[in-house]
Design an enzyme around this catalytic site. Sequence first.
Site, short mmCIF file in Angstrom:
data_model
loop_
_atom_site.label_atom_id
_atom_site.label_comp_id
_atom_site.label_asym_id
_atom_site.label_seq_id
_atom_site.Cartn_x
_atom_site.Cartn_y
_atom_site.Cartn_z
N ARG A 5 67.64 68.02 47.59
CA ARG A 5 66.43 68.86 47.57
C ARG A 5 65.86 69.07 46.18
NH1 ARG A 5 69.51 73.46 50.38
NH2 ARG A 5 70.97 72.49 48.93
N CYS A 21 77.36 65.32 57.78
CA CYS A 21 76.28 66.02 58.48
C CYS A 21 76.88 67.06 59.42
CB CYS A 21 75.42 65.03 59.25
SG CYS A 21 74.18 65.85 60.25
C1 LIG Z 1 65.94 67.38 55.05
C2 LIG Z 1 67.35 66.93 54.78
C3 LIG Z 1 67.83 65.80 55.44
C4 LIG Z 1 69.13 65.33 55.18
N1 LIG Z 1 69.55 64.17 55.77
C5 LIG Z 1 70.76 63.64 55.43
C6 LIG Z 1 71.18 62.36 55.89
O1 LIG Z 1 70.46 61.67 56.63
N2 LIG Z 1 72.41 61.92 55.49
C7 LIG Z 1 73.22 62.65 54.67
O2 LIG Z 1 74.32 62.20 54.32
N3 LIG Z 1 72.85 63.86 54.22
C8 LIG Z 1 71.64 64.34 54.54
N4 LIG Z 1 71.23 65.54 54.01
C9 LIG Z 1 72.11 66.23 53.03
C10 LIG Z 1 71.76 65.80 51.60
O3 LIG Z 1 71.96 64.42 51.41
C11 LIG Z 1 72.59 66.58 50.58
O4 LIG Z 1 73.95 66.31 50.79
C12 LIG Z 1 72.38 68.09 50.70
O5 LIG Z 1 71.00 68.40 50.81
C13 LIG Z 1 72.96 68.82 49.47
O6 LIG Z 1 72.40 68.33 48.27
P1 LIG Z 1 71.20 69.11 47.51
O7 LIG Z 1 71.67 70.50 47.25
O8 LIG Z 1 71.00 68.26 46.28
O9 LIG Z 1 70.02 69.08 48.45
C14 LIG Z 1 69.96 66.03 54.27
C15 LIG Z 1 69.47 67.18 53.64
C16 LIG Z 1 68.19 67.62 53.87
C17 LIG Z 1 67.70 68.83 53.15
#
Ligand SMILES: Cc1cc2nc3c(=O)[nH]c(=O)nc-3n(C[C@H](O)[C@H](O)[C@H](O)COP(=O)(O)O)c2cc1C
Length: 333
Positions: free
Chosen positions: A235, A106
């Site tokens: 997402r 994060c």
């Molecule tokens: C709204 C939101 C909340 C997220 N909360 C977390 C979280 O609590 N823990 C975490 O490891 N990653 C969190 N992420 C990151 C996602 O798990 C992921 O790594 C990131 O969105 C990239 O993947 P994607 O392109 O498939 O969305 C969050 C992402 C978004 C968009």
Amino acid sequence: MKGRQGFWARLRRPIRALAPMEDVTDTVFRRVVASTFPPDVYFTEFVSCDGLCSAGHDAVAHRLDYTEEERPIVAQIWGTSPERFYRAAGMIRALGFDGIDINMGCPVKKIVRNGACAALIDDPPLAAELVDAAREGAAPLPVSVKTRIGFREKKTEEWAAFLLDLQPALLTVHGRTARDMSDVPADWNEVRKVVELRNAMGSRTIILGNGDVVENRQLEEFPSRYGVDGVMVGRGVFHDLFIFRRSDSGDPSPPFADLPSCEKLSLYRRHIALHREAWGNEKNFNVVKKFAKTYVSGFSGAAKLRTELMEACGYEEMLTILASAASEQSAIN
Ligand SMILES: Cc1cc2nc3c(=O)[nH]c(=O)nc-3n(C[C@H](O)[C@H](O)[C@H](O)COP(=O)(O)O)c2cc1C
């Protein structure tokens, strides 16, 4: 025990994981996904170990609510205190989780300022202590790590080699640095480097790739193209709520976008009703509005309906608006 893989070893390949997402992947959303096309594994939103081990326990403990429909379920934790990691891991084991994941990705400023999450990429000694503490507190549950490929600059191989030496059950690699936030495309060639390194090291750690997976077909394509054992989708689930549908079982189901509008609205109603039942006044009801674009899209009048929903003042009003829209739409469908 180092390297213990627990339930991870039993999952079919390629693994499809629903990413942890704050204010999104709570028990309610996970149940909605579970009731349609489930992934192979679910993660909770990240949970603060400081919160769990303090007087503020109740304010964060709801993040660990889950039901049997959401298995296998992994609790994701974050923080900087090994002692609190140990205690939090023990609590999570007692709650019946299948695994524990440590957030080392994060990039949010107020969090990394305190040395947690993505800041651990630049503090390997503490990262190792936290993994050990979680492993000790969680035993026999498997402990995994979710991370990025660097903090400011890419240092994929150096960081991954360090983590792989710690023998986590699983490593999720999000193909961006912390500085990248989500502003640049995920670099899957860097993810591939981690797989190659794992193979060269003879490590048993399972590797998931993460970043920009938005289509069902990529759940098969990315593992064969980049060598990962599976893919984590964040997402992408907003783009297609049915992204985890399986075509190998001759599954004829279309993407969510192709559903008749009244069915989309009906699933949104179910989501909102579940949210009310699970959280009542405990959580801000406005959270359910975040999903409007997912459910209310791709049909005539959708934009106007979303505006109406955004102005709604409570669960009842949203449900009423959706019920009347659904009956109008079913006349059209
Ligand atoms: C709204 C939101 C909340 C997220 N909360 C977390 C979280 O609590 N823990 C975490 O490891 N990653 C969190 N992420 C990151 C996602 O798990 C992921 O790594 C990131 O969105 C990239 O993947 P994607 O392109 O498939 O969305 C969050 C992402 C978004 C968009």
